[in-house]
Design an enzyme around this catalytic site. Sequence first.
Site, PDB file in Angstrom:
ATOM      1  N   ASP A  57       5.187  -0.076   5.404  1.00 45.32           N
ATOM      2  CA  ASP A  57       5.266   1.342   5.732  1.00 45.32           C
ATOM      3  C   ASP A  57       3.850   1.812   6.051  1.00 45.32           C
ATOM      4  OD1 ASP A  57       5.413   4.095   5.801  1.00 45.32           O
ATOM      5  OD2 ASP A  57       6.520   4.296   3.921  1.00 45.32           O
ATOM      6  N   TRP A  81       5.267   7.120  -2.620  1.00 51.42           N
ATOM      7  CA  TRP A  81       6.164   6.748  -1.534  1.00 51.42           C
ATOM      8  C   TRP A  81       6.708   5.339  -1.675  1.00 51.42           C
ATOM      9  CZ3 TRP A  81       8.705  10.198   0.735  1.00 51.42           C
ATOM     10  CH2 TRP A  81       8.160  11.474   0.933  1.00 51.42           C
ATOM     11  N   LYS A  96       1.985  12.218  10.766  1.00 52.06           N
ATOM     12  CA  LYS A  96       0.658  12.144  10.143  1.00 52.06           C
ATOM     13  C   LYS A  96      -0.421  12.036  11.234  1.00 52.06           C
ATOM     14  CE  LYS A  96       2.603  11.773   6.039  1.00 52.06           C
ATOM     15  NZ  LYS A  96       2.615  12.860   5.053  1.00 52.06           N
TER      16      LYS A  96
END
Length: 367
Positions: A176, A106, A200
């Site tokens: 992030d 990511w 999540k």
Amino acid sequence: MMKPLNRLNFSGGPGVLPESVLLQARESIIEVPEIGLSVLGISHRSDWFAAVVTELENNIRTLLGLSGDYHVLFLQGGATQQFSMIPMTLLRGKTHPADYLHTGYWSGKSLPEAQRQGPVRVLWSGQADGFRCLPRDEELPFSPDAPYLHYVSNETVEGLQFHRVPGRDDVPRVCDMSSDFLSKPCAAERFSLIYAHAQKNIGPAGVTVVLIRDEMLKDAPTDLPGFLDFRSHTQAHSNFNTPPVFAIYVVLLVTRWLINEIGGLARMDEINQNKAQLIYRLLDGSDGFYRGRAEPRDRSVMNAAFNLATPELDKLFIAEALAAGFSGLAGHRAIGGIRASIYNGLTLAAVEELAGFMEEFQRRQAR
């Protein structure tokens, strides 16, 4: 009481939500008690929704101990939109490069988007070693002139997590936190910008939480499209365009659950640590049958990534686990293997059931 159909959902995302939240969300789809309408049909311009946004902002501030120097925003576009929106705001027109850490799948996705907006320096990359560890402080020559440092706190694909806050306090940190936001206490005021999509730990897909220090917007370009300008959203109180009302409402329910049922982020962290330790003790005690992917010092509390001896054995494990009721254990398509994601909403009892299955699977293979 509804049977918790997703209790054995170990998916990397969207992740499992707490049962009490699901029950309230189910009720709200039919009728929000204080309104008498389905949440799916309540106007985003209503007083009720304005109160939802205000309470959710306050709950996040309470959970993180966040000061009034920050805006709390509920945006759309996921973390992927932030990969572009952040450098458009903080990097465009700058001479010195922003520092980026390339620690996994990511964080790698964020790099080309930033490079479109201005100069970027990849301060460290773990790609050559297959992203099996995170950098130590002595490996990171931070620049005092960088407009900001960007990193991902938890790499869901590789199962890596920072257990410290890297960087210089005199350089803005941008992080992030999509896969570990509100899973543990966070020194939020050491960051200038935090972003986290919901799917999540904190809600369904469709909403992204952004915490941004007010001073970060003072020198932002004035020619940004309205939808991609943080100032548009701060001025509109997260209601610049039609927001995902239902997703935001469910995030509110999760924050209420964290405060009222769990008892705060320190308690949530304790629960999450217990779940992770159960999995990692089993991996470490399996005599190499289960092979953890990440260096032990950098293992994620949220995502335990591992392999067996062969890809064929990985596939057999996943197939038998699915037949036994365990969902979402296949590793990310980028690296394969197995991944058990143990987000906030997954109970310790579910992890204990998985550990029991793993022990039995190992015994059967040893016969």
